[in-house]
Design a protein around this motif. Sequence first.
Motif, PDB file in Angstrom:
ATOM      1  N   ALA A  24      24.691  20.777  55.854  1.00 58.09           N
ATOM      2  CA  ALA A  24      23.751  19.670  55.101  1.00 58.09           C
ATOM      3  C   ALA A  24      24.358  19.553  53.638  1.00 58.09           C
ATOM      4  N   ASP A  25      24.457  20.522  53.390  1.00 56.82           N
ATOM      5  CA  ASP A  25      25.112  20.092  51.480  1.00 56.82           C
ATOM      6  C   ASP A  25      26.377  19.283  51.577  1.00 56.82           C
ATOM      7  N   ALA A  26      27.699  19.693  53.247  1.00 51.61           N
ATOM      8  CA  ALA A  26      28.633  19.435  53.230  1.00 51.61           C
ATOM      9  C   ALA A  26      28.518  17.453  53.140  1.00 51.61           C
ATOM     10  N   LEU A  27      27.698  17.601  54.230  1.00 54.31           N
ATOM     11  CA  LEU A  27      27.360  16.386  54.945  1.00 54.31           C
ATOM     12  C   LEU A  27      26.307  15.337  53.730  1.00 54.31           C
ATOM     13  N   GLY A  28      26.400  15.940  52.739  1.00 49.36           N
ATOM     14  CA  GLY A  28      25.760  15.427  51.612  1.00 49.36           C
ATOM     15  C   GLY A  28      24.066  14.753  51.775  1.00 49.36           C
ATOM     16  N   GLU A  29      23.411  15.949  53.272  1.00 52.97           N
ATOM     17  CA  GLU A  29      22.153  15.480  53.759  1.00 52.97           C
ATOM     18  C   GLU A  29      21.122  16.056  52.514  1.00 52.97           C
ATOM     19  N   LYS A  30      20.315  15.493  51.945  1.00 53.62           N
ATOM     20  CA  LYS A  30      19.334  16.514  50.919  1.00 53.62           C
ATOM     21  C   LYS A  30      18.133  17.017  51.613  1.00 53.62           C
ATOM     22  N   ARG A  31      17.899  16.653  52.440  1.00 51.30           N
ATOM     23  CA  ARG A  31      17.358  17.713  53.367  1.00 51.30           C
ATOM     24  C   ARG A  31      18.234  18.523  54.419  1.00 51.30           C
ATOM     25  N   THR A  32      17.721  20.319  54.279  1.00 52.27           N
ATOM     26  CA  THR A  32      18.995  21.112  55.359  1.00 52.27           C
ATOM     27  C   THR A  32      17.699  20.346  56.464  1.00 52.27           C
ATOM     28  N   GLN A  33      16.340  20.232  56.958  1.00 52.26           N
ATOM     29  CA  GLN A  33      15.455  20.248  58.041  1.00 52.26           C
ATOM     30  C   GLN A  33      16.342  19.074  58.702  1.00 52.26           C
ATOM     31  N   THR A  34      16.747  17.868  58.379  1.00 52.34           N
ATOM     32  CA  THR A  34      17.220  17.242  58.764  1.00 52.34           C
ATOM     33  C   THR A  34      18.567  17.523  59.885  1.00 52.34           C
TER      34      THR A  34
END
Length: 84
Positions: A24-34
């Motif tokens: 999630a971090d590597a993709l720039g997603e703020k929410r891990t749930q996504t």
Amino acid sequence: MNSTQENAAMRLAIDKAGGLKKLADALGEKRTQTVANWLKRGAPMERCPAIESITGVPCEQLRPDVNWHEFQRVLCDPNRQRAA
């Protein structure tokens, strides 16, 4: 869409990234749930190239329902008009 294959490919991508949060971090997603939701729903088509780049899991495995060959043909066409 074969959800079993997709689920296994997404699980492999998460494992190769070092875990859900790292992907999630590597993709720039703020929410891990996504990203966790993609285990059941499948990764969005537009996110597959980034997931492949990060993890090495091919787009064709992440989303076998998408005609990736056609996208490559269109995107790699030297006559394709580029945005200004």
